[in-house]
Design a protein around this motif. Structure first.
Motif, mmCIF file in Angstrom:
data_model
loop_
_atom_site.group_PDB
_atom_site.id
_atom_site.type_symbol
_atom_site.label_atom_id
_atom_site.label_comp_id
_atom_site.label_asym_id
_atom_site.label_seq_id
_atom_site.Cartn_x
_atom_site.Cartn_y
_atom_site.Cartn_z
ATOM 1 N N ARG A 192 0.870 -1.179 0.000
ATOM 2 C CA ARG A 192 0.000 0.000 0.000
ATOM 3 C C ARG A 192 0.905 1.226 0.000
ATOM 4 O O ARG A 192 1.700 1.422 0.921
ATOM 5 N N TRP A 193 0.789 2.045 -1.044
ATOM 6 C CA TRP A 193 1.650 3.213 -1.212
ATOM 7 C C TRP A 193 0.861 4.490 -0.950
ATOM 8 O O TRP A 193 -0.320 4.583 -1.302
ATOM 9 N N HIS A 194 1.540 5.476 -0.339
ATOM 10 C CA HIS A 194 0.916 6.742 0.026
ATOM 11 C C HIS A 194 1.715 7.898 -0.557
ATOM 12 O O HIS A 194 2.950 7.938 -0.439
ATOM 13 N N LEU A 195 1.034 8.850 -1.147
ATOM 14 C CA LEU A 195 1.657 10.069 -1.652
ATOM 15 C C LEU A 195 1.669 11.097 -0.529
ATOM 16 O O LEU A 195 0.664 11.726 -0.219
ATOM 17 N N ALA B 142 4.481 16.434 -2.677
ATOM 18 C CA ALA B 142 5.109 16.677 -3.974
ATOM 19 C C ALA B 142 5.217 18.174 -4.188
ATOM 20 O O ALA B 142 4.313 18.933 -3.849
ATOM 21 N N ASP B 143 6.326 18.569 -4.762
ATOM 22 C CA ASP B 143 6.545 19.981 -5.068
ATOM 23 C C ASP B 143 5.652 20.409 -6.231
ATOM 24 O O ASP B 143 5.412 19.641 -7.166
ATOM 25 N N ASP B 144 5.146 21.632 -6.181
ATOM 26 C CA ASP B 144 4.292 22.121 -7.256
ATOM 27 C C ASP B 144 4.976 22.050 -8.620
ATOM 28 O O ASP B 144 4.328 21.837 -9.652
ATOM 29 N N ASN B 145 6.294 22.239 -8.639
ATOM 30 C CA ASN B 145 7.058 22.171 -9.882
ATOM 31 C C ASN B 145 7.636 20.779 -10.141
ATOM 32 O O ASN B 145 8.472 20.618 -11.032
ATOM 33 N N LEU B 146 7.197 19.801 -9.348
ATOM 34 C CA LEU B 146 7.690 18.416 -9.462
ATOM 35 C C LEU B 146 9.204 18.327 -9.267
ATOM 36 O O LEU B 146 9.874 17.486 -9.871
ATOM 37 N N ASN B 147 9.727 19.188 -8.391
ATOM 38 C CA ASN B 147 11.158 19.104 -8.071
ATOM 39 C C ASN B 147 11.462 17.916 -7.169
ATOM 40 O O ASN B 147 12.586 17.399 -7.176
ATOM 41 N N TRP B 148 10.492 17.478 -6.385
ATOM 42 C CA TRP B 148 10.679 16.343 -5.490
ATOM 43 C C TRP B 148 9.341 15.672 -5.215
ATOM 44 O O TRP B 148 8.272 16.248 -5.425
ATOM 45 N N LEU B 149 9.430 14.439 -4.741
ATOM 46 C CA LEU B 149 8.260 13.620 -4.437
ATOM 47 C C LEU B 149 8.585 12.759 -3.225
ATOM 48 O O LEU B 149 9.702 12.236 -3.107
ATOM 49 N N VAL B 150 7.636 12.626 -2.299
ATOM 50 C CA VAL B 150 7.817 11.766 -1.118
ATOM 51 C C VAL B 150 6.724 10.701 -1.110
ATOM 52 O O VAL B 150 5.531 11.024 -1.176
ATOM 53 N N LEU B 151 7.135 9.436 -1.035
ATOM 54 C CA LEU B 151 6.210 8.305 -0.998
ATOM 55 C C LEU B 151 6.482 7.458 0.237
ATOM 56 O O LEU B 151 7.611 7.391 0.732
ATOM 57 N N LEU C 51 10.371 7.060 0.868
ATOM 58 C CA LEU C 51 11.262 7.391 -0.231
ATOM 59 C C LEU C 51 11.178 8.876 -0.578
ATOM 60 O O LEU C 51 10.102 9.466 -0.520
ATOM 61 N N VAL C 52 12.309 9.427 -0.971
ATOM 62 C CA VAL C 52 12.341 10.762 -1.567
ATOM 63 C C VAL C 52 12.889 10.602 -2.980
ATOM 64 O O VAL C 52 13.924 9.951 -3.192
ATOM 65 N N LEU C 53 12.186 11.182 -3.952
ATOM 66 C CA LEU C 53 12.570 11.072 -5.347
ATOM 67 C C LEU C 53 12.694 12.460 -5.971
ATOM 68 O O LEU C 53 11.970 13.387 -5.578
ATOM 69 N N THR C 54 13.601 12.586 -6.922
ATOM 70 C CA THR C 54 13.751 13.823 -7.666
ATOM 71 C C THR C 54 13.914 13.482 -9.145
ATOM 72 O O THR C 54 14.036 12.316 -9.523
ATOM 73 N N ARG C 55 13.941 14.519 -9.973
ATOM 74 C CA ARG C 55 14.046 14.286 -11.420
ATOM 75 C C ARG C 55 15.363 13.625 -11.791
ATOM 76 O O ARG C 55 15.410 12.739 -12.647
ATOM 77 N N ALA D 213 8.391 18.176 6.042
ATOM 78 C CA ALA D 213 6.978 18.178 6.433
ATOM 79 C C ALA D 213 6.245 16.998 5.818
ATOM 80 O O ALA D 213 5.361 16.397 6.452
ATOM 81 N N ALA D 214 6.594 16.640 4.576
ATOM 82 C CA ALA D 214 5.967 15.485 3.930
ATOM 83 C C ALA D 214 6.396 14.189 4.610
ATOM 84 O O ALA D 214 5.574 13.302 4.872
ATOM 85 N N VAL D 215 7.684 14.050 4.908
ATOM 86 C CA VAL D 215 8.193 12.861 5.597
ATOM 87 C C VAL D 215 7.516 12.695 6.955
ATOM 88 O O VAL D 215 7.205 11.585 7.390
ATOM 89 N N ALA D 216 7.259 13.809 7.630
ATOM 90 C CA ALA D 216 6.638 13.780 8.953
ATOM 91 C C ALA D 216 5.216 13.230 8.919
ATOM 92 O O ALA D 216 4.698 12.788 9.944
ATOM 93 N N ARG D 217 4.576 13.236 7.759
ATOM 94 C CA ARG D 217 3.220 12.680 7.648
ATOM 95 C C ARG D 217 3.210 11.184 7.943
ATOM 96 O O ARG D 217 2.176 10.610 8.283
ATOM 97 N N ALA D 218 4.362 10.545 7.820
ATOM 98 C CA ALA D 218 4.494 9.130 8.164
ATOM 99 C C ALA D 218 5.149 8.945 9.528
ATOM 100 O O ALA D 218 5.537 7.825 9.886
#
Length: 618
Positions: free
Chosen positions: A519-522, A525-534, A551-555, A571-576
């Motif tokens: 089960r994956w959770h978003l 994500a940066d508005d400009n898609l500079n980074w993503l946290v899953l 996970l933290v992902l970038t382009r 702040a996104a990482v803290a959601r978990a």
């Protein structure tokens, strides 16, 4: 048949000895093609020696037919009774009785080592607490070794980036409590050395784990306080997390598990005989496992070390027990009956045997070692054996389920609007755009699961499938084999949206014959898609493995920029419920021109509607 019965009984005897001698082998379910999205895991699971035991039992019954190498040893147990190579019931009985005798001996030795027993034979709760209390005791100063690795926290200032022991210990305790059950089976507490000394008598702890404690006591901490700790808490383990694993002499002298001190725990005698005869083999193994896990210097494995210690020495922990499944006579007999061809092919395929042999040398939960074994000796024989015996017939009798903690709510909005399922999918599709030679969605830059950080250049691709509503995840990543060569691996996950909450998906993949469900959770994500946290939570249910990770992902795989961008990622990482310093940075070197990644461009892949070459203004 009687022969089949003997095979199954022999296997179970071997399995009992395996459990006594080695609780968990840590076979990475990240099979030879496992996807990096959840490598860990990927874990086919803790069954390397279980598979080896099954093959040994099977081979003894069929030795005359398949393996000349076994014939020389078969004489001790009875030779094949016919040209078919089967052993008659009477011929198998000596082996069966010998195995049963060995298992009985192990059981007898262990009978005085009841789970959770202290030197007095029982675990008593601290006065005023209805539960056994386990204490993590840490120094007043300094930081644990697992914050010294290259991690995401380096982008942050102060203790948000490099926490001291007090902050790190509290986070560690929170992570441990995720898996202690609801209600929890123990009261897990953390204290500094000064806090322990200032608190006076505690009434005793069921277990004390001290890490990196100094030889010199802090001001206000007396020898009397330590004497009281020793008198009131009979089970004590003190370890060092630094590279040299050093433990200060005063704390080494206070170590006591199952009635023996540090010297005995570290010197089990030839082949471990002294520990077995003395009845403290389990304690010695636990001490070695805990020290090894802490020495790997990751927050994830420090959590696992504490859980393993509690499960082994204090009280059973349901999640840990579920990851140590015990096959039954019925499950083994069923697998032997239904998977005869797969047993035979694996045992007569050198690469399958080499994989099992390699896996048996890996340390507790050493997923990096396990994955390299599988990647180095992958074979169709191993895959088909796992698929039939483990996945279809549940040889291990595994009943594990996915963890239910933590509750990680996905990001509620994106670019100022409520998050929708379509937008969430588009975020995953990310930067994929073949027109600019971008044949992947994202590149992993950091992860919390230690089975993840071992890989370099983890390319992630999400794309819609041909069928209506279908969605796929295709990771490609680099693995270093045992001979030093670099091998590209990839896998295909089926992805479906959660029916009620945008930004949550169910992932499913078959890795080396083992099905993993995740089960994956978003989380952000940066508005400009500079980074993503899953964030993911998963299980390989028939392999006895549960896992989670962030996970933290970038382009391009580079770390996000310090400052506001790093704060947003935190702040996104803290959601978990996690911290930046718990995510270890991955290694993303320049691609070798002679060994380029086999990236794909599926016909159904699309460019994200969110992708823009112009920055989105806040």
């Amino acid at each position: 048949s009687a022969s089949k019965t003997a095979i199954a009984q022999g296997f179970l005897a071997l399995q009992k000895m395996r459990i006594m001698s080695r609780h968990r082998t840590g076979l990475l379910a990240a099979s030879a093609g496992a996807a990096p999205g959840c490598r860990r895991h990927r874990a086919i699971a803790p069954y390397a020696l279980t598979l080896a035991s099954a093959l040994v039992a099977w081979s003894v019954a069929r030795c005359g037919q398949w393996s000349q190498g076994f014939v020389s040893h078969a004489g001790a147990f009875g030779a094949p009774s016919s040209a078919t190579g089967h052993l008659s019931a009477t011929k198998v009985q000596p082996l069966q009785h010998w195995l049963a005798g060995r298992a009985s001996a192990f059981d007898h030795i262990a009978s005085g080592v009841a789970l959770g027993a202290s030197e007095g034979g029982e675990v008593s709760p601290v006065a005023g607490s209805p539960l056994p209390v386990v204490l993590l005791l840490h120094p007043d100063e300094g930081s644990p070794a697992f914050v010294e690795v290259h991690h995401m926290g380096e982008l942050m200032k102060g203790e948000a980036g490099r926490p001291g022991w007090a902050v790190a210990a509290e986070q560690l305790a929170k992570r441990v409590r995720w898996d202690l059950g609801d209600p929890p089976v123990v009261d897990f507490q953390v204290k500094s050395l000064s806090e322990l000394c200032a608190g006076g008598s505690t009434g005793g702890y069921a277990l004390v784990l001290g890490v990196d404690l100094p030889q010199e006591l802090p001001a206000g901490c007396s020898e009397e306080a330590l004497a009281a700790l020793a008198a009131e808490s009979p089970s004590r383990l003190f370890i060092g997390s630094a590279k040299d694993r050093a433990v200060a002499p005063r704390w080494r002298a206070l170590t006591r598990l199952q009635g023996v001190g540090a010297a005995e725990l570290e010197d089990k005698g030839p082949l471990g005989i002294s520990a077995m005869i003395g009845g403290w083999a389990a304690a010695a193994k636990t001490q070695a496992d805990v020290a090894e896990l802490w020495h790997r210097r990751t927050a994830e494995e420090a959590v696992y070390a504490v859980l393993d210690l509690i499960d082994s020495m204090v009280v059973p922990v349901a999640l840990m027990r579920a990851q140590k499944p015990e096959p039954t006579f019925e499950s083994v007999s069923r697998a032997v009956d239904k998977c005869q061809d797969q047993f035979r092919v694996c045992f007569t395929t050198p690469r399958c045997i080499m994989a099992l042999s390699c896996l048996s040398t890996c340390g507790l939960a050493d997923q990096s070692c396990s994955y390299r074994c599988i990647a180095s000796y992958q074979s169709e024989a191993f895959t088909q054996f796992s698929l039939c015996a483990l996945q279809k017939q549940n040889l291990l009798n595994s009943q594990i389920e996915r963890p239910v903690t933590p509750i990680a709510a996905p990001m509620p909005t994106f670019r100022g609007k409520p998050l929708t399922a379509d937008v969430a999918d588009s975020i995953l599709i990310g930067h994929y755009d073949p027109s600019v030679n971008q044949n992947f969605s994202w590149l992993v830059t950091a992860g919390s699961n230690p089975a993840y950080e071992q890989f370099t250049l983890q390319y992630q691709l999400w794309y819609p499938g041909r069928a209506r509503g279908s969605f796929w995840y295709h990771p490609t990543f680099l693995v270093e084999a045992l001979d030093g060569t670099n091998i590209w691996r990839s896998r295909d996950y089926s992805v479906r949206r959660d029916k009620t909450t945008p930004g949550i998906w169910e992932f499913s993949v078959t890795d080396n014959g083992i099905v993993s469900e995740e089960r994956w959770h978003l989380l952000g994500a940066d508005d400009n898609l500079n980074w993503l946290v899953l964030f993911y939570i998963g299980a390989a249910r028939k392999a006895g493995l549960a896992y989670r990770g962030c996970l933290v992902l970038t382009r391009d795989g580079a770390l996000p920029a310090p400052g506001a961008e790093a704060e947003a990622v935190a702040a996104a990482v803290a959601r978990a419920g996690m911290k930046m310093w718990e995510l270890e940075a991955t290694n993303n070197p320049e691609v070798d021109p002679a060994n380029k990644p086999p990236l794909v461009t599926p016909e159904t892949a699309v460019v994200s509607g969110l992708l823009s070459r112009e920055p989105v203004l806040a």
